[in-house]
Structures are given as C-alpha cells and as structure tokens.
Design an enzyme around this catalytic site. Sequence first.
Site, PDB file in Angstrom:
ATOM      1  CB  SER A 146       0.321  -5.542  -3.749  1.00  0.00           C
ATOM      2  OG  SER A 146       0.089  -6.829  -3.229  1.00  0.00           O
ATOM      3  CE1 TYR A 159      -3.410  -6.941  -7.439  1.00  0.00           C
ATOM      4  CE2 TYR A 159      -1.906  -8.023  -5.910  1.00  0.00           C
ATOM      5  CZ  TYR A 159      -2.824  -7.023  -6.179  1.00  0.00           C
ATOM      6  OH  TYR A 159      -3.148  -6.104  -5.206  1.00  0.00           O
TER       7      TYR A 159
END
Length: 263
Positions: A146, A159
């Site tokens: 990501s 995350y």
Amino acid sequence: MSINLFDLTGKVALITGAVHGLGMAMAKGLGNAGATIVVNNNSIEKLDEAVAEYKAAGLKSFGYVFDVTDEKSVIEAITKIETEVGPIDILVNNAGIIKRTPIVDMEVVDFEAVIKVDLVGPFIVSKNVAKGMIQRGGGKIINICSMMSELGRDSVSAYAAAKGGLKMLTKNMATEWAKYNIQTNGIGPGYFATSQTAPIRVNGHPFNDFIISRTPAGRWGNPDDLQGAAIFLSSKASDFVNGHVIYVDGGILATIGKPSNED
C-alpha cells in the site's frame, strides 16, 4: 518472443481474498493472461458468487474456504488445491482488512487483528506455498502492499504498521528465496475507483478533490490499472526482479504535491 514473456498459460495462481474489488481485478488479469484462478474467502456465499463471476467471464476458476491467519487451515487448503487443481505457481497475498481508529482510541485487540490478517496472514500463506515452490524450482509471490507502506495517514496506524512490515517482509522473502528461483515482489495500489470509494468520488467532495489534485495523473485509478503490474510480476518477464514494490498510484509518491499558488 516478447509477448510470450507475459503468457501465464498452464500456471495456477492463488489470489487470497479476491472475491471483489482490486483483488478480483488482478485475478481477472491473470486469468486473461492464461492462468487458472484459485481464490479464497471465509464466506462460502461470497466465494461462490466470485467464482461464478470469474466463470461467466470465461476464466477457469476455483474457490476454497480457509482463514489466512490459521496455519492448520492454510496447510490443509494448499494440499487440497495442489491435489485438485495443480501446483501453485503464483501466489498473490491480497486478503486484508483495515480499521480506521485514532491511535489513542484504538483497542489493542483491534490493532492486533489488523496485523494478524495483513501481515501474519501473508507470512503464513507464503511460508507454506514457498515450500512447494522450492521443491519444484521456482515460483512467483506478490504481496499487496500500500502507499501506507511508505506514508502515514490519520486513523490507520495498524494498517500502516502492517503494510510497512509487509514491504520489509517482501524484501526478506526475496533475500531468502531468490536462490530457489522464486521472485517475491509487491504491488502498492494508490487510490482506486471501487464500490467502497464511490460515496466520496463525487465532484465537490473534499477528499475526491484532494485525491485528484494530489495525483499527477489527475484521476482515481481504475481497478484494471493493476492488471499490468500483476501480470508482469507473475510472468517470465520478471524472472530477475526480486524484492521490489511497484507503486501503481498515478505518481502520488513521486511528488510532494502542488503549491497552493499553482493551478
């Protein structure tokens, strides 16, 4: 010859969590390049719907229910897949979750849940798929990272921690397994037009305006934009590419952004 470098005919690709969204887009790309698609999910209903969609698109596909964080379940599923479908040539660690909570308000159990799925899960699945790849003399592993592998953002501490860790796990997998002809790399998606982002992808919405102005390409990504990177990292074309993360982000990470006095 150059076209053949990207041909995945005869390959078996396991894409975890690819029952919708970006995972499904990447899986369809691999399927259209010739691979047999295997997907997993914890829900049989979602899995059946996804497999039906793949088959409706003319792709050879199979679905298996298992939990990526449960090693016993993973080992059993891998054995079943390789017996019923064939040896896994390509693994895409796509399954993931996110919990948007400020750090001071986040419960430890929620932080740990994200780490478990987004970081420990890829470790468990890769470890056990790689054993067969080592025996067979090669394979491709793609970890879905990501932009949060590189940047922080409000309310996504777990995350970001998981995806930052996944970037480094990718490098370490490459370090240990490249000698076995296993190429381990990552894909880091930017901001994409999915059903989840639909409510904020409207003119005048502050976040929509921010993403479009912040992205040099001047738009949200289309899920199909991920297919090229997925095919490349799954194919013979990437046989000497090890330990990298390809950021498919329209250029966000390449720039500090426009000054307020620029158009």
